[in-house]
Write a protein that holds these residues in place. Structure first.
Motif, PDB file in Angstrom:
ATOM      1  N   ILE A 165     -66.944  14.861  -3.980  1.00 22.21           N
ATOM      2  CA  ILE A 165     -67.881  15.536  -3.064  1.00 22.21           C
ATOM      3  C   ILE A 165     -67.123  16.339  -2.013  1.00 22.21           C
ATOM      4  CG2 ILE A 165     -69.565  15.092  -1.236  1.00 22.21           C
ATOM      5  CD1 ILE A 165     -70.496  12.706  -3.023  1.00 22.21           C
ATOM      6  N   LEU A 166     -66.095  15.745  -1.453  1.00 24.85           N
ATOM      7  CA  LEU A 166     -65.294  16.446  -0.443  1.00 24.85           C
ATOM      8  C   LEU A 166     -64.644  17.683  -1.048  1.00 24.85           C
ATOM      9  CD1 LEU A 166     -63.645  13.371   1.274  1.00 24.85           C
ATOM     10  CD2 LEU A 166     -65.076  15.086   2.405  1.00 24.85           C
ATOM     11  N   PHE A 167     -64.125  17.524  -2.293  1.00 23.17           N
ATOM     12  CA  PHE A 167     -63.445  18.628  -2.951  1.00 23.17           C
ATOM     13  C   PHE A 167     -64.406  19.799  -3.133  1.00 23.17           C
ATOM     14  CE2 PHE A 167     -61.840  21.009  -6.546  1.00 23.17           C
ATOM     15  CZ  PHE A 167     -60.478  21.054  -6.289  1.00 23.17           C
ATOM     16  N   VAL A 168     -65.585  19.493  -3.667  1.00 21.93           N
ATOM     17  CA  VAL A 168     -66.566  20.555  -3.917  1.00 21.93           C
ATOM     18  C   VAL A 168     -67.011  21.184  -2.599  1.00 21.93           C
ATOM     19  CG1 VAL A 168     -68.899  21.017  -4.744  1.00 21.93           C
ATOM     20  CG2 VAL A 168     -67.366  19.534  -6.072  1.00 21.93           C
ATOM     21  N   GLY A 169     -67.328  20.345  -1.604  1.00 18.05           N
ATOM     22  CA  GLY A 169     -67.797  20.858  -0.318  1.00 18.05           C
ATOM     23  C   GLY A 169     -66.767  21.762   0.333  1.00 18.05           C
ATOM     24  N   ALA A 170     -65.509  21.277   0.421  1.00 16.97           N
ATOM     25  CA  ALA A 170     -64.472  22.037   1.114  1.00 16.97           C
ATOM     26  C   ALA A 170     -64.205  23.361   0.417  1.00 16.97           C
ATOM     27  CB  ALA A 170     -63.190  21.208   1.186  1.00 16.97           C
ATOM     28  N   HIS A 171     -64.054  23.314  -0.913  1.00 16.56           N
ATOM     29  CA  HIS A 171     -63.639  24.530  -1.598  1.00 16.56           C
ATOM     30  C   HIS A 171     -64.802  25.479  -1.845  1.00 16.56           C
ATOM     31  CE1 HIS A 171     -60.314  21.702  -2.234  1.00 16.56           C
ATOM     32  NE2 HIS A 171     -59.569  22.789  -2.090  1.00 16.56           N
ATOM     33  N   GLY A 172     -66.009  24.906  -2.009  1.00 17.45           N
ATOM     34  CA  GLY A 172     -67.188  25.761  -2.114  1.00 17.45           C
ATOM     35  C   GLY A 172     -67.375  26.565  -0.836  1.00 17.45           C
TER      36      GLY A 172
ATOM     37  N   ARG B 272     -65.911  36.155  13.658  1.00 16.11           N
ATOM     38  CA  ARG B 272     -66.014  35.590  14.996  1.00 16.11           C
ATOM     39  C   ARG B 272     -65.713  34.098  14.963  1.00 16.11           C
ATOM     40  NH1 ARG B 272     -70.839  38.532  17.584  1.00 16.11           N
ATOM     41  NH2 ARG B 272     -71.250  36.459  18.421  1.00 16.11           N
ATOM     42  N   ALA B 273     -65.747  33.476  16.118  1.00 15.12           N
ATOM     43  CA  ALA B 273     -65.337  32.067  16.232  1.00 15.12           C
ATOM     44  C   ALA B 273     -65.949  31.154  15.167  1.00 15.12           C
ATOM     45  CB  ALA B 273     -65.643  31.560  17.626  1.00 15.12           C
ATOM     46  N   PRO B 274     -67.286  31.240  14.891  1.00 18.80           N
ATOM     47  CA  PRO B 274     -67.853  30.279  13.921  1.00 18.80           C
ATOM     48  C   PRO B 274     -67.213  30.388  12.535  1.00 18.80           C
ATOM     49  CG  PRO B 274     -69.456  31.945  14.567  1.00 18.80           C
ATOM     50  CD  PRO B 274     -68.321  32.072  15.516  1.00 18.80           C
ATOM     51  N   PHE B 275     -66.777  31.584  12.161  1.00 17.04           N
ATOM     52  CA  PHE B 275     -66.097  31.753  10.871  1.00 17.04           C
ATOM     53  C   PHE B 275     -64.855  30.861  10.827  1.00 17.04           C
ATOM     54  CE2 PHE B 275     -62.726  33.795   8.428  1.00 17.04           C
ATOM     55  CZ  PHE B 275     -63.329  33.969   7.193  1.00 17.04           C
ATOM     56  N   PHE B 276     -64.053  30.935  11.868  1.00 13.63           N
ATOM     57  CA  PHE B 276     -62.811  30.148  11.891  1.00 13.63           C
ATOM     58  C   PHE B 276     -63.102  28.661  12.048  1.00 13.63           C
ATOM     59  CE2 PHE B 276     -61.394  34.406  13.223  1.00 13.63           C
ATOM     60  CZ  PHE B 276     -60.482  34.626  12.213  1.00 13.63           C
ATOM     61  N   LEU B 277     -64.192  28.345  12.802  1.00 11.81           N
ATOM     62  CA  LEU B 277     -64.559  26.934  12.951  1.00 11.81           C
ATOM     63  C   LEU B 277     -64.937  26.346  11.593  1.00 11.81           C
ATOM     64  CD1 LEU B 277     -66.582  26.957  16.277  1.00 11.81           C
ATOM     65  CD2 LEU B 277     -64.503  25.641  15.789  1.00 11.81           C
ATOM     66  N   LEU B 278     -65.673  27.139  10.808  1.00  9.82           N
ATOM     67  CA  LEU B 278     -66.101  26.622   9.503  1.00  9.82           C
ATOM     68  C   LEU B 278     -64.921  26.503   8.547  1.00  9.82           C
ATOM     69  CD1 LEU B 278     -69.555  28.369   9.100  1.00  9.82           C
ATOM     70  CD2 LEU B 278     -69.095  25.922   9.349  1.00  9.82           C
ATOM     71  N   ILE B 279     -63.999  27.492   8.601  1.00 11.34           N
ATOM     72  CA  ILE B 279     -62.789  27.383   7.773  1.00 11.34           C
ATOM     73  C   ILE B 279     -62.026  26.117   8.158  1.00 11.34           C
ATOM     74  CG2 ILE B 279     -60.437  28.315   7.631  1.00 11.34           C
ATOM     75  CD1 ILE B 279     -62.036  29.666   5.635  1.00 11.34           C
ATOM     76  N   ALA B 280     -61.936  25.881   9.487  1.00 14.22           N
ATOM     77  CA  ALA B 280     -61.225  24.690   9.948  1.00 14.22           C
ATOM     78  C   ALA B 280     -61.937  23.429   9.474  1.00 14.22           C
ATOM     79  CB  ALA B 280     -61.103  24.705  11.472  1.00 14.22           C
ATOM     80  N   ALA B 281     -63.275  23.448   9.523  1.00 10.61           N
ATOM     81  CA  ALA B 281     -64.038  22.281   9.074  1.00 10.61           C
ATOM     82  C   ALA B 281     -63.786  22.034   7.585  1.00 10.61           C
ATOM     83  CB  ALA B 281     -65.524  22.495   9.335  1.00 10.61           C
ATOM     84  N   ALA B 282     -63.802  23.113   6.779  1.00 15.23           N
ATOM     85  CA  ALA B 282     -63.556  22.963   5.345  1.00 15.23           C
ATOM     86  C   ALA B 282     -62.144  22.432   5.108  1.00 15.23           C
ATOM     87  CB  ALA B 282     -63.741  24.315   4.639  1.00 15.23           C
TER      88      ALA B 282
END
Ligand SMILES: Nc1ncnc2c1ncn2[C@@H]1O[C@H](COP(=O)(O)OP(=O)(O)OP(=O)(O)O)[C@@H](O)[C@H]1O
Ligand SMILES: [Mg+2]
Lengths: 375, 264
Positions: free
Chosen positions: A66-73, A90-100
């Motif tokens: 699940i983590l693999f699919v979520g992160a890479h998806g 903008r900031a949310p883009f990088f925040l989401l990349i960081a979260a993934a």
């Protein structure tokens, strides 16, 4: 109460998601192709659900999937969506990349803790973990260069390097043929062979050992690459002069290591050979060379790297219009940085294969050495 | 009693060896007079550092004496070594880790140029003798210390020289295996009329095996007593409870004590 056991990576990823949700949109209005609402929602859903489900009572294997699919998806959607929005992230883009990225980290942590019984599965895991690691270096590189709009000449994104690489296979192949299959291989074989032969000679002739070894030790510490322009004058522009640079660079490490290796066999073993009235060459072949093998392979590995560096850098000082070093120096001048990176990628690959092949042979030959058998 | 010259294997007279070390000379051997006849089984016993190993190494031409003279089969140690006159078992196993056990045993045979079939036969025979059959394909580092030592004994036996120099070959082995190998060694000696020089720290072992026991003492290393055994050549293990055996053991012990008290 213990239904939820959330890891710090997943928790932090959720926090990033929440902050990102309050600072939307993902890309500024200056971009020509803003993220659609659906895509944005899917990304949030992937990251959020993966973080939450992995925290519930599921098996480790399922959590990892699940983590693999979520992160890479999520990473895939983010990178695909940035096309047309270069520099507008903008900031949310990088925040989401960081979260993934945090989820991928968690995924690797879970995977490393798995102890599968099946041999094939454990081999697969051993390969998967470094692959995920490497992939994330590329993902972050891609996201930062394109998201922040870093100028192409400073650092091109890996995707355009990849495209360039695929489109210039014939040129790259010609360069590899010139640099690796001529300069490096020929120079490496002659240099290592001569170093080895000289070491045996120095072993037989004490005068040589005392004269040559201090010089060998000194020279192997010098930045020998400096003589490259002189060798180009001596041996001409073609690959012969580069091979000569490689010969000089690989000769001394081989000499020094082999001499050290020949002294590595134990006193008792040598006494044993003496009681058999074994001659010089028999003792060399049956005792001293096998005992020296770890040293010799050490030199072979060092030299594989030195040979590649030597051949590429030597081409900076004059060469026919082919070769990896030539390509790097001319394409830099033309601002074709992606081609330079493509050559670097090819050089890295060739170097790894070269080194890996020697390391494999080493494992097979020095299987008995404590450092290999792990005892 | 001096054996007839034609039968003398080792003849040492006034033999001395002084090591020059960084903190002064060390007299490892001094004034050693010893003559060993063909077919004798001579044990060397004495406290640590009394020169037992050094004496064997002088015989084997691994160390040069600094005074006196020594001959082996009437030759100099170097000639004897080049004629492959002896097999040597070192204090440690000294097996080559890149060779399997059988190839380690084969090493001297390869160097001597013995045919493959003959090699095979000798490997099998000697590994059987030291109870290592079944371990031919193992590497030394996969074996216990005692098994490694037995493999090194097999290697020396496969060499099949008339003179065997053994430096504490059974020191690392347990009592049962030691008894077994003592018996095997005696049997081999009885059958082949080899001459054996045997270093040990164990009085019972020395008495059980030897026709003569050489007692040595340190600083400087020298021979303090030579005890002739009165035991028959044929020796079952339980001879070790006989009064005759115990009497010889007591003499050896007295000899060792004398050497020690000299030291204090
Ligand atoms: N290569 C060497 N250089 C200097 N001194 C040495 C050397 N070899 C041995 N000695 C010294 O010679 C003396 C005799 O040593 P040797 O090894 O013969 O003793 P040993 O009777 O075999 O003792 P152990 O029972 O402990 O094996 C010792 O004092 C030792 O320190
Ligand atoms: Mg000793």
């Amino acid at each position: 109460m213990s239904a939820l056991k959330i890891s710090w990576q997943a928790a932090l990823a959720l926090v990033f998601c929440v902050i990102a949700a309050f600072t939307l949109p993902l890309a500024g209005a200056e971009g020509s192709n803003p993220f659609s609402l659906g895509t944005t929602f899917t990304i949030f859903a992937l990251v959020g659900l993966a973080a939450l489900i992995s925290a519930m009572r599921v098996t480790d294997a399922l959590a990892a999937v699940i983590l693999f699919v979520g992160a890479h998806g999520a990473a895939w959607l983010l990178l695909a969506g940035i096309a047309g929005n270069e520099g507008a992230a903008r900031a949310p883009f990088f925040l989401l990349i960081a979260a993934a990225w945090l989820l991928a980290w968690r995924c690797v942590t879970v995977l490393s803790a798995l102890r599968p019984k099946d041999r094939a599965v454990s081999t697969f895991l051993r390969l998967l973990i470094p692959t995920v690691f490497g992939a994330w270096i590329l993902i972050l590189w891609e996201a930062i260069t394109r998201g922040a709009g870093i100028p192409f000449v400073l650092l091109p994104p890996p995707s355009s390097i990849g495209v360039r690489l695929v489109n210039s296979v014939p040129v790259l192949w010609a360069d590899v043929n010139q640099t690796i299959f001529h300069s490096v291989i020929v120079g490496y074989i002659i240099g290592c062979g001569a170093g080895f032969a000289t070491a045996i000679l120095a072993d037989r002739v004490p005068f040589l050992r005392r004269g040559l070894l201090p010089i060998g030790n000194m020279v192997s510490a010098l930045p020998i690459i400096g003589v490259a322009p002189i060798l180009v004058m001596w041996f001409g522009f073609d690959w012969h002069s580069k091979a000569a640079v490689v010969v000089i660079m690989t000769f001394f490490p081989m000499l020094v290591n082999t001499v050290a290796g020949l002294a590595a066999s134990g006193h008792m073993e040598r006494d044993l050979m003496r009681t058999y009235a074994s001659g010089y060459w028999t003792t060399l072949l049956k005792l001293r060379l096998p005992a020296a093998a770890p040293f010799i392979f050490n030199a072979l590995k060092i030299n594989s790297t030195l040979a590649l560096i030597g051949a590429i850098v030597a081409e900076f000082f004059g060469t026919p219009v082919v070769g990896m070093g030539f390509r790097i120096s001319t394409e830099v001048g033309r601002m074709n940085i992606d081609m330079v990176w493509a050559e670097i990628a090819v050089a890295a690959l060739a170097g790894s294969v070269f080194y890996g092949a020697i390391a494999l042979v080493e494992r097979a030959v020095t299987f008995w050495h404590p450092s290999v058998r792990g005892g | 009693m001096q054996p007839a010259h034609s039968n003398t294997v080792i003849e040492a007279s006034k033999l001395g060896l002084t090591f020059q070390t960084s903190d002064g000379p060390v007299r490892a051997l001094s004034d050693v007079d010893l003559s060993i006849g063909k077919g004798e089984f001579v044990s060397f016993i004495g406290p640590s550092g009394c020169g037992k190993t050094t004496f064997l190494r002088v015989i084997a031409d691994l160390e040069r004496p600094t005074s006196g003279s020594i001959s082996i089969n009437g030759m100099s140690p170097q000639q004897a070594r080049e004629a492959r006159a002896y097999g040597y078992v070192f204090q440690a196993a000294a097996l080559f880790p890149w060779r399997t056990i059988e190839n380690n045993v084969a090493l001297p045979l390869e160097i001597m140029g013995i045919s493959r079939d003959e090699r095979k036969a000798r490997i099998k025979r000697t590994l059987d003798l030291v109870n290592l059959s079944g371990f031919e394909k193992k590497y030394p580092w996969q074996l216990s210390g005692g098994m490694q030592q037995r493999a090194s004994i097999a290697r020396a036996l496969a060499f099949d020289a008339d003179l065997l120099l053994m430096d504490e070959p059974f020191g690392a082995l347990d009592e049962i295996v030691r008894d077994h190998l003592n018996e095997q060694l005696l049997k081999l000696w009885g059958q082949t009329n080899k001459t054996i020089c045997f270093v040990t720290h164990s009085i019972p072992e020395a008495v059980y095996l030897s026709t003569r026991i050489v007692v040595m003492s340190p600083r400087p290393g020298r021979v303090t007593d030579v005890i002739e055994s009165t035991l028959p050549r044929e020796r079952p293990l339980d001879i070790r409870e006989s009064p005759e055996f115990l009497a010889i053991a007591a003499r050896v012990r007295d000899g060792l004590r004398a050497g020690h008290s000299y030291d204090d």
